[in-house]
Motif scaffolding. Sequence first.
Motif, PDB file in Angstrom:
ATOM      1  N   ASP A  66       0.874  -1.179   0.000  1.00  0.00           N
ATOM      2  CA  ASP A  66       0.000   0.000   0.000  1.00  0.00           C
ATOM      3  C   ASP A  66       0.909   1.227   0.000  1.00  0.00           C
ATOM      4  O   ASP A  66       1.442   1.602   1.040  1.00  0.00           O
ATOM      5  CB  ASP A  66      -0.924  -0.010   1.221  1.00  0.00           C
ATOM      6  CG  ASP A  66      -1.941   1.120   1.209  1.00  0.00           C
ATOM      7  OD1 ASP A  66      -1.625   2.214   0.666  1.00  0.00           O
ATOM      8  OD2 ASP A  66      -3.038   0.943   1.735  1.00  0.00           O
ATOM      9  N   LYS A  67       1.076   1.830  -1.152  1.00  0.00           N
ATOM     10  CA  LYS A  67       2.011   2.959  -1.267  1.00  0.00           C
ATOM     11  C   LYS A  67       1.434   4.243  -0.713  1.00  0.00           C
ATOM     12  O   LYS A  67       2.166   5.177  -0.421  1.00  0.00           O
ATOM     13  CB  LYS A  67       2.428   3.135  -2.720  1.00  0.00           C
ATOM     14  CG  LYS A  67       3.317   2.011  -3.228  1.00  0.00           C
ATOM     15  CD  LYS A  67       3.537   2.077  -4.713  1.00  0.00           C
ATOM     16  CE  LYS A  67       4.454   3.211  -5.108  1.00  0.00           C
ATOM     17  NZ  LYS A  67       4.761   3.161  -6.544  1.00  0.00           N
ATOM     18  N   LYS A  68       0.120   4.292  -0.548  1.00  0.00           N
ATOM     19  CA  LYS A  68      -0.499   5.485   0.038  1.00  0.00           C
ATOM     20  C   LYS A  68      -0.260   5.509   1.550  1.00  0.00           C
ATOM     21  O   LYS A  68       0.105   6.534   2.123  1.00  0.00           O
ATOM     22  CB  LYS A  68      -1.989   5.513  -0.258  1.00  0.00           C
ATOM     23  CG  LYS A  68      -2.702   6.733   0.298  1.00  0.00           C
ATOM     24  CD  LYS A  68      -4.173   6.713  -0.037  1.00  0.00           C
ATOM     25  CE  LYS A  68      -4.880   7.926   0.565  1.00  0.00           C
ATOM     26  NZ  LYS A  68      -6.345   7.892   0.294  1.00  0.00           N
ATOM     27  N   GLU A  69      -0.479   4.351   2.188  1.00  0.00           N
ATOM     28  CA  GLU A  69      -0.294   4.249   3.628  1.00  0.00           C
ATOM     29  C   GLU A  69       1.117   3.821   4.005  1.00  0.00           C
ATOM     30  O   GLU A  69       1.455   3.704   5.175  1.00  0.00           O
ATOM     31  CB  GLU A  69      -1.313   3.264   4.219  1.00  0.00           C
ATOM     32  CG  GLU A  69      -2.753   3.664   3.985  1.00  0.00           C
ATOM     33  CD  GLU A  69      -3.094   4.989   4.656  1.00  0.00           C
ATOM     34  OE1 GLU A  69      -2.504   5.311   5.712  1.00  0.00           O
ATOM     35  OE2 GLU A  69      -3.954   5.724   4.119  1.00  0.00           O
ATOM     36  N   LEU A  70       1.949   3.531   3.021  1.00  0.00           N
ATOM     37  CA  LEU A  70       3.362   3.208   3.221  1.00  0.00           C
ATOM     38  C   LEU A  70       3.563   1.956   4.076  1.00  0.00           C
ATOM     39  O   LEU A  70       4.287   1.960   5.095  1.00  0.00           O
ATOM     40  CB  LEU A  70       4.120   4.391   3.841  1.00  0.00           C
ATOM     41  CG  LEU A  70       3.976   5.735   3.135  1.00  0.00           C
ATOM     42  CD1 LEU A  70       4.840   6.784   3.838  1.00  0.00           C
ATOM     43  CD2 LEU A  70       4.323   5.648   1.669  1.00  0.00           C
TER      44      LEU A  70
END
Lengths: 114, 115
Positions: A66-70
Amino acid sequence: EDKVVQSPLSLVVHEGDTVTLNCSYEVTNFRSLLWYKQEKKAPTFLFMLTSSGIEKKSGRLSSILDKKELFSILNITATQTGDSAIYLCAVEAQGGTSYDKVIFGPGTSLSVIP
Amino acid sequence: DAGVTQSPTHLIKTRGQQVTLRCSPISGHKSVSWYQQVLGQGPQFIFQYYEKEERGRGNFPDRFSARQFPNYSSELNVNALLLGDSALYLCASSRYRGWSTGELFFGEGSRLTVL
């Protein structure tokens, strides 16, 4: 400062259980996230993740990013004693015009008991 | 094909001494990187070399140096050893300069103990 955090740091489960290992990161110029398994000395490659939401699978192991939430998770279903190892999460980042760097987390030590 | 080979596997040094660790990558791999792994921690990136040039450097003092030879093997040198340098030193190779191929192939490591 770039960092990779893994949780839990250690875990003991019974054979047949399902486990979820967590990895969160804060890096500049992210390129990819990698999972490795370290049984004795040499870590061995499991997965590389570059895109959000696309699950990678290999047998009983799967992982997603999840690249948004890292963060990323590594799932192991129907655990076996042979899954006992340290699971390392690493993030590749671009460190400069021609420099790259890889940041490893502390690892999750998984013990699977019969 | 042989995997990544490292030597020596174990060594003991005293404070202030110098050590050289060696690594031979998998045939055809042009990139070699070095990591320090202290007990209970993940590997820490020290250097990456590709085509005999330094391409990456971690946060280690100048006592740490490395080089890559024309046959793509590599040496890691550590001068003026400190007790805190005691660790497993891992070498990894890959075919390409960039890490985006994902798979690093690790050797079994050199276990350094500084007394």
